[in-house]
Design a protein around this motif. Structure first.
Motif, PDB file in Angstrom:
ATOM      1  N   SER A  38     -31.095  52.409  10.775  1.00 59.08           N
ATOM      2  CA  SER A  38     -31.308  51.112  11.425  1.00 59.08           C
ATOM      3  C   SER A  38     -30.133  50.735  12.315  1.00 59.08           C
ATOM      4  CB  SER A  38     -31.536  50.018  10.381  1.00 59.08           C
ATOM      5  OG  SER A  38     -32.697  50.272   9.654  1.00 59.08           O
ATOM      6  N   ARG A  41     -30.195  52.766  15.505  1.00 57.15           N
ATOM      7  CA  ARG A  41     -31.213  52.285  16.445  1.00 57.15           C
ATOM      8  C   ARG A  41     -30.743  51.032  17.163  1.00 57.15           C
ATOM      9  NH1 ARG A  41     -36.674  53.284  12.918  1.00 57.15           N
ATOM     10  NH2 ARG A  41     -36.749  55.532  13.265  1.00 57.15           N
ATOM     11  N   PRO A  44     -26.871  52.441  19.562  1.00 54.05           N
ATOM     12  CA  PRO A  44     -27.028  53.881  19.768  1.00 54.05           C
ATOM     13  C   PRO A  44     -25.735  54.669  20.002  1.00 54.05           C
ATOM     14  CG  PRO A  44     -28.265  52.642  21.419  1.00 54.05           C
ATOM     15  CD  PRO A  44     -27.607  51.660  20.526  1.00 54.05           C
TER      16      PRO A  44
END
Length: 68
Positions: A38, A41, A44
């Protein structure tokens, strides 16, 4: 490798600064992978570091992880 225990997780920028300085992310063994995914994401280019919540030692083999 299945981890058990409590962990503190940090997402750091390329300069080593915590990207969420006002948030303390904590996970138990099974939630560690989901938390790292998580964070990658969301950030990045971050580096994810995992520490034992009780000893504050970095968990080798889990940390550091460079997001792609």
């Amino acid at each position: 490798m299945t981890l058990t225990g409590d962990y503190r997780i940090e997402a750091q920028d390329e300069n080593g600064q915590n990207l969420l300085p006002k948030v303390k992310l904590v996970a138990q063994g099974r939630g560690l992978t989901t938390t790292k995914i998580s964070l990658c994401r969301t950030f990045p280019k971050a580096t994810i570091r995992v520490y034992d919540l009780h000893t504050n030692e970095e968990i080798k083999g889990q940390s550091p992880r460079k997001c792609r």
